[in-house]
Design a protein around this motif. Structure first.
Motif, short mmCIF file in Angstrom:
data_model
loop_
_atom_site.label_atom_id
_atom_site.label_comp_id
_atom_site.label_asym_id
_atom_site.label_seq_id
_atom_site.Cartn_x
_atom_site.Cartn_y
_atom_site.Cartn_z
N GLU A 60 0.84 -1.21 0.00
CA GLU A 60 0.00 0.00 0.00
C GLU A 60 0.87 1.25 0.00
OE1 GLU A 60 -2.88 -0.45 3.13
OE2 GLU A 60 -4.15 -1.61 1.76
N LYS A 61 0.38 2.25 -0.70
CA LYS A 61 1.15 3.48 -0.83
C LYS A 61 0.18 4.61 -1.07
CE LYS A 61 4.40 4.95 -4.08
NZ LYS A 61 5.40 4.72 -5.15
N GLU A 62 0.47 5.79 -0.53
CA GLU A 62 -0.43 6.92 -0.76
C GLU A 62 -0.29 7.44 -2.17
OE1 GLU A 62 -0.58 10.06 2.23
OE2 GLU A 62 -0.22 8.50 3.73
N GLY A 63 -1.36 8.00 -2.70
CA GLY A 63 -1.34 8.62 -4.03
C GLY A 63 -0.34 9.77 -4.05
N LYS A 64 0.09 10.14 -5.25
CA LYS A 64 1.10 11.19 -5.42
C LYS A 64 0.64 12.52 -4.85
CE LYS A 64 4.43 10.68 -9.15
NZ LYS A 64 4.69 10.89 -10.57
N PHE A 65 -0.59 12.88 -5.17
CA PHE A 65 -1.12 14.14 -4.68
C PHE A 65 -2.08 13.82 -3.54
CE2 PHE A 65 -0.17 14.21 -9.18
CZ PHE A 65 0.91 15.09 -9.15
N ILE A 66 -3.11 14.58 -3.39
CA ILE A 66 -4.07 14.22 -2.34
C ILE A 66 -4.82 12.98 -2.82
CG2 ILE A 66 -6.02 15.04 -0.97
CD1 ILE A 66 -5.00 17.93 -2.12
N GLY A 67 -5.02 12.02 -1.99
CA GLY A 67 -5.76 10.84 -2.45
C GLY A 67 -5.65 9.74 -1.44
N PRO A 68 -6.46 8.71 -1.62
CA PRO A 68 -6.49 7.61 -0.67
C PRO A 68 -5.24 6.74 -0.84
CG PRO A 68 -7.87 7.09 -2.54
CD PRO A 68 -7.32 8.46 -2.79
N VAL A 69 -5.03 5.88 0.16
CA VAL A 69 -3.97 4.88 0.05
C VAL A 69 -4.34 3.91 -1.06
CG1 VAL A 69 -2.90 2.94 1.25
CG2 VAL A 69 -3.28 5.08 2.47
N ARG A 70 -3.38 3.59 -1.92
CA ARG A 70 -3.68 2.69 -3.03
C ARG A 70 -2.92 1.39 -2.90
NH1 ARG A 70 -3.20 7.26 -7.64
NH2 ARG A 70 -5.41 7.58 -8.04
N LYS A 71 -3.51 0.36 -3.47
CA LYS A 71 -2.85 -0.94 -3.48
C LYS A 71 -2.05 -1.08 -4.77
CE LYS A 71 -3.87 -5.62 -1.98
NZ LYS A 71 -4.91 -6.58 -1.67
N TYR A 72 -0.75 -1.22 -4.62
CA TYR A 72 0.14 -1.40 -5.77
C TYR A 72 0.57 -2.85 -5.87
CZ TYR A 72 0.80 3.62 -6.54
OH TYR A 72 0.61 4.94 -6.84
N TYR A 73 1.00 -3.22 -7.07
CA TYR A 73 1.48 -4.60 -7.29
C TYR A 73 2.85 -4.57 -7.94
CZ TYR A 73 -3.22 -6.10 -6.27
OH TYR A 73 -4.42 -6.33 -5.64
N LYS A 74 3.70 -5.51 -7.57
CA LYS A 74 4.96 -5.65 -8.32
C LYS A 74 5.31 -7.12 -8.51
CE LYS A 74 7.98 -5.19 -4.29
NZ LYS A 74 9.06 -4.44 -3.66
N ILE A 75 6.03 -7.40 -9.57
CA ILE A 75 6.49 -8.76 -9.86
C ILE A 75 7.69 -9.07 -8.98
CG2 ILE A 75 7.49 -10.25 -11.66
CD1 ILE A 75 5.92 -8.55 -13.72
N THR A 76 7.70 -10.26 -8.38
CA THR A 76 8.79 -10.59 -7.46
C THR A 76 9.69 -11.69 -8.01
OG1 THR A 76 7.24 -12.06 -6.37
CG2 THR A 76 7.58 -9.93 -5.34
N LEU A 77 9.47 -12.07 -9.24
CA LEU A 77 10.23 -13.18 -9.85
C LEU A 77 11.20 -12.61 -10.87
CD1 LEU A 77 9.78 -16.42 -10.19
CD2 LEU A 77 8.70 -15.74 -12.33
N SER A 78 12.36 -13.24 -11.02
CA SER A 78 13.28 -12.86 -12.10
C SER A 78 13.84 -14.14 -12.69
CB SER A 78 14.44 -12.01 -11.58
OG SER A 78 14.00 -10.72 -11.31
#
Lengths: 229, 229
Positions: A60-78
Motif C-alpha cells: 500500500e502506498k499513498e497517491g502522489k497528490f491528495i488521495g487515498p492509500v492505493r494498493k500497488y502490485y509488483k512482480i517478485t520473480l526474475s
C-alpha cells in the motif's frame, strides 16, 4: 516458484496482459484494471492467483497528490524459461536470473556434431555433446537476460526521474522489447487514443530518436548511435 | 498453435506427464492411462484438450499381435519456447524447429556491452545491442533443438528396430534428456518395479554403457566414447 506454476500463470491472456503492464511501470489496482478488457472482479481474481503463486506482491502506498492509500502490485520473480516440445523431446528448464551477468563471449559450437552418425553408440554420444552445447547456451541466456533486466530497470528509473512521463516510458518500453510498433498497436495496448500515441512519441523522440513512418514507430538506431557517442 | 496455448497446455501436471510418455514411444490410450495417476476419464479429457489445441493427433492402428484396433496418439508440434519474467521484462517467443539444423558455430558476444552506461541514450543503445545477441542465441537454440530432435528420433527408431525393447528405450530416453536418474525415479516414472528397472538397465548396458552406482544410473560417457570410435 517452480517451473510448472509459471506455465499455469502464463496460460491465460488477461494474466499475460497484466504482467506486461506491471513490467512497464509501478501499477495500482484501478490503473491495471483500466488497461485490460475484463471486469475489475476478474482482474482482482487474476491478481490474487498470481499473488498466491508467489509471482506478485502487493503493497500500500499513498497517491502522489491528495488521495487515498492505493494498493500497488509488483512482480517478485526474475527468471527465464525454456521449453521444447517435439514428437521426440519434451523438457523444460527454469533459470533464475543473476544480479551480476557475465559479460563475456559464449561460443555455441555445433560444427563438430555429426550430421548423421551411423551407430547407436555414436548417436548417443553426439546427443551428449549437443547437451553440453545446450548447457553453454543456457548460461549465455541467463547472462543476457540478467543484463537486459538490469538495463531496462535503470532506463525506467532514469526516464521517470529525468522526464517523468509514464506514457512516453510505456512506448519506449514496448519499442525496446519488440523493435517497432504500429500506432494502432500502441493505442490498443496502452488504452489511449491514436493521436495521443503520436503526440507522446513526438515528445519521446526528443530524448530517444525515433522514426515515425507509415504509422509505424521505430527507434532510429543510426541516429541514436551518433547521439550516444 | 500460437505460443500462449502451449502455456495453457503445460499448466497442468497430467498433461505434462502424458507429453513425456508420448515423446518416448508410440502410445495407445490404455498404455498412456496406465502411466499416469488419474482416472481414464481424466486422461481422455486431457488428450481431447491437447488434440483440440492442435498439439496431438490420434490415429487408429491394429495391435501388434491379435487384438482390437487401438487409438494411438502422437505429438504434431516441433517448437521451442523462451519466456522471461522479471519486474522489468516480460516477453515470450515460440520458435518452430527445422528439418535442417545449421551445424555451425554461434558466437554470443556480451563482451562489448557496457556494464553501467551513463546516459539514457547509451543505455537504450546497449539494450539494442543486447537484443541482437539474443537474436543470435535464439538462432542457435533453434538449430540445437532441431538437431537434438532429429537425433533422438533416429535413436528411437534404431533402438526399436535392433533391440525392440520399449522399457529399455524409455530408460535410455530419460538418461539422454536428464543425464542421470535414480532407480526410484525411473520406477515411478515408468510405472514398473524397482527390480525391473535394474534388470532393464543391465540389458540396456549391453548396447549403451551405463554406470549403476548408489542406486543412480548414468550413461558412462568415457566408455561410450571408446566404443563409438
Amino acid at each position: 516458484m517452480s517451473e510448472p506454476d509459471i506455465f499455469y500463470i502464463l496460460g491465460n491472456k488477461v494474466r499475460r496482459d497484466l504482467l506486461s503492464h506491471l513490467t512497464c511501470t509501478e501499477c495500482y489496482f484501478s490503473l491495471l484494471s483500466n488497461k485490460v478488457s475484463v471486469s475489475s472482479t476478474a482482474v482482482s481474481k487474476h491478481l490474487k492467483i498470481m499473488e498466491r503463486e508467489g509471482l506478485l506482491k502487493s503493497y500500500e502506498k499513498e497517491g502522489k497528490f491528495i488521495g487515498p492509500v492505493r494498493k500497488y502490485y509488483k512482480i517478485t520473480l526474475s527468471s527465464t524459461y525454456v521449453v521444447t516440445v517435439t514428437p521426440n523431446l519434451f523438457w523444460y528448464r527454469g533459470i533464475k536470473l543473476d544480479e551480476k551477468p557475465k559479460l563475456k563471449r559464449f561460443e555455441i559450437d555445433l560444427e563438430n556434431l555429426e550430421e548423421s552418425p551411423n551407430t547407436l553408440q555414436s548417436m548417443v554420444l553426439n546427443l551428449i555433446d549437443a547437451n553440453k552445447q545446450l548447457h553453454i547456451l543456457l548460461e549465455a541466456l541467463k547472462s543476457l537476460e540478467s543484463y537486459r533486466d538490469m538495463l531496462v530497470k535503470t532506463i525506467k528509473e532514469r526516464y521517470l526521474k529525468d522526464i517523468g512521463d509514464m506514457t512516453q516510458l510505456a512506448i519506449l518500453h514496448y519499442l525496446m522489447l519488440y523493435g517497432e510498433a504500429t500506432i494502432e498497436d500502441l493505442s490498443d495496448r496502452l488504452n489511449i487514443k491514436e493521436r495521443e500515441v503520436i503526440k507522446k512519441a513526438e515528445e519521446l523522440n526528443k530524448f530517444v530518436p525515433l522514426t515515425i513512418k507509415d504509422r509505424t514507430i521505430k527507434i532510429d538506431e543510426e541516429k541514436l548511435r551518433k547521439v550516444a557517442k
